[in-house]
Design an enzyme around this catalytic site. Structure first.
Site, short mmCIF file in Angstrom:
data_model
loop_
_atom_site.label_atom_id
_atom_site.label_comp_id
_atom_site.label_asym_id
_atom_site.label_seq_id
_atom_site.Cartn_x
_atom_site.Cartn_y
_atom_site.Cartn_z
N PRO A 1 0.82 -1.21 0.00
CG PRO A 1 0.07 -0.93 2.21
CD PRO A 1 0.84 -1.87 1.32
CB CYS B 1 2.62 30.18 -18.37
SG CYS B 1 3.23 31.58 -17.43
C1 LIG Z 1 2.37 2.46 -7.19
C2 LIG Z 1 2.48 1.06 -6.79
C3 LIG Z 1 1.99 0.64 -5.55
C4 LIG Z 1 1.23 1.55 -4.59
O1 LIG Z 1 -0.01 1.91 -5.11
P1 LIG Z 1 -1.04 2.72 -4.16
O2 LIG Z 1 -2.21 2.92 -5.05
O3 LIG Z 1 -0.37 3.98 -3.78
O4 LIG Z 1 -1.33 1.85 -3.01
C5 LIG Z 1 2.20 -0.67 -5.17
N1 LIG Z 1 2.85 -1.53 -5.99
C6 LIG Z 1 3.34 -1.16 -7.19
C7 LIG Z 1 4.06 -2.15 -8.02
C8 LIG Z 1 3.17 0.14 -7.63
O5 LIG Z 1 3.64 0.50 -8.82
#
Ligand SMILES: *Cc1c(COP(=O)(O)O)cnc(C)c1O
Length: 418
Positions: free
Chosen positions: A274, A343
């Site tokens: 997460p 801008c």
């Molecule tokens: C961006 C990403 C996350 C986290 O995603 P959230 O929506 O911020 O929880 C987890 N794993 C991977 C591989 C990602 O690219």
């Protein structure tokens, strides 16, 4: 749940008034709440107690080393997408052995660095990457732990720019080609297959795509097993959404509770990645109103933050609440577009907001902790904002505002003629 609340007419971050922070460090300024951040991480951790698990916070959501350090102190692992993020985890005192490395374009240099530091595993996104990792590991006489990221082909029902689990997306390995790739990996002398992962998108507000994806992964795990490929962990990625407006995503506890029954008796360690759900509502962007302007059609509040500070509204047409730092007891609401000085017509933080404000007032853009500062740039030669972490009644500057000299750092003129 977050610790940004009004006391009387004044907005507070925990026990510190936002106006006081703005007076001390100036605006624009990102303000984070330690208690909120830690609470969100702990809610995931508590929901997962019954299972062997590792929370790998997605560093790209907010990569300030102070914030990473606080999560490291709680025992967090990390999900990184570049060598730079790995350097940040190390600098923050994070545990490299709890770090997974995602991303479609890992370079040989990044692979080598990650192998030498001893990360938990590489989340592999293609056959070519698997070969590259095997080669680098062979050169170093090491064995690289890997997980294969599959693309389960489920629609995350989110903004197209943050959907990652559909066939047409660049991420992961198509699920029908996963078995042969696992078999190929199992044959490689310098590769050890330890996991299976996926990540289907971001800001998901509904449980069903997560469940669909997990069901497909579990079928694949059974398939792997019958082909004598045993994995140790399953990584379900990140993507749980937060409330920006009137969305009602499952809480972290509800999210975990819905996944658990599918994992019973699987004897797998569960990894989750997460980002937004931990840090999104743990931050605000404080800005001040430089001018009010009215033309025939519209009222504008021109503020000192812009798309270079907070890109989400311009990039995703994202909606974030914008509230006064000091509520005015008298006066009338007017409907404003909140725009920055850059801008570009796309340079707005919010449109059609009813506010009672005057020139010089402070505003807070809410839910700015994730994909806020990390996406900021120097476009229009604007120094990037300061970042502050509030902890109870204390505030700590965790990143100083950039200076004008920082803007030219590394630039040089051609030699004099003659
Ligand atoms: C961006 C990403 C996350 C986290 O995603 P959230 O929506 O911020 O929880 C987890 N794993 C991977 C591989 C990602 O690219």
């Amino acid at each position: 749940m977050n610790h940004f609340e009004y006391r009387g007419n004044s907005l507070f971050a925990e026990d510190v008034s936002v106006a006081e922070i703005a007076a001390t460090v100036g605006t624009p300024c990102y303000i984070y709440s330690r208690a909120t951040l830690e609470h969100h991480w702990q809610v995931f951790d508590e929901a997962l107690v019954s299972l062997d698990h590792l929370i790998c916070y997605s560093v790209k959501a907010n990569s300030n080393i102070a914030l990473l350090n606080l999560l490291a102190r709680l025992g967090s692992g990390f999900d990184i997408v570049s060598g730079g993020e790995l350097e940040r985890v190390i600098k923050a005192g994070g545990d490299v052995s709890k770090t997974v490395f995602s991303g479609v374009g890992k370079t040989d240099q990044e692979i080598q660095f990650a192998l030498q530091t001893g990360i938990h595993c590489f989340n592999i996104e293609s056959a070519a990457e698997l070969t590259a990792i095997d080669n680098v590991a062979s050169r170093l006489d090491q064995v690289a732990p890997v997980s294969i990221r599959v693309n389960p082909d489920v629609d995350a029902h989110t903004h197209p720019y943050i959907s990652t689990g559909l066939k047409e997306n660049k991420f992961g390995v198509e699920i029908e080609y996963a078995l042969p790739l696992f078999q190929q990996a199992a044959q490689m002398a310098h590769i050890k297959v330890i996991g299976l992962d996926c990540h289907i998108g971001s800001q998901l507000t509904d449980m069903s795509p997560f469940i669909d994806a997990l069901q497909r992964l579990i079928l694949l795990i059974d398939d792997l097993k019958s082909n004598d490929i045993e994995i140790e962990h399953l990584d379900v990625g990140g993507g749980l959404g937060i409330t920006y407006d009137n969305e009602s995503p499952p809480s972290p506890a509800e999210y975990v509770k819905a996944l658990l029954p599918l994992l019973e008796n699987k004897k797998l360690k569960l990894l989750i990645e997460p980002g937004r759900a931990i840090v999104g509502n743990a931050g605000i962007l404080a800005t001040s109103v430089t001018y009010l302007k009215t033309n025939a059609e519209k009222h504008f509040a021109i503020v000192d933050s812009a798309m270079n500070d907070l890109l989400r509204p311009a990039l995703y047409d994202a909606w974030q609440n914008i509230i006064p730092v000091e509520k005015r007891p008298e006066g009338k609401l007017k409907n404003y577009d909140i725009v920055g000085p850059v801008c570009e017509t796309a340079d707005f933080l919010g449109k059609n907001r009813d506010l009672n404000i005057q020139q010089g007032d402070l505003l807070a853009v809410c839910s700015a902790g994730a994909y806020g500062f990390v996406m900021s740039s120097n476009y229009n030669s604007r120094p990037r904002a300061a970042e502050v972490m509030v902890d109870g009644d204390q505030m700590h500057v965790i990143r100083q505002r950039e200076t004008i000299a920082d803007l030219f750092k590394g630039e040089s003129l051609l030699p004099d003629p003659g």
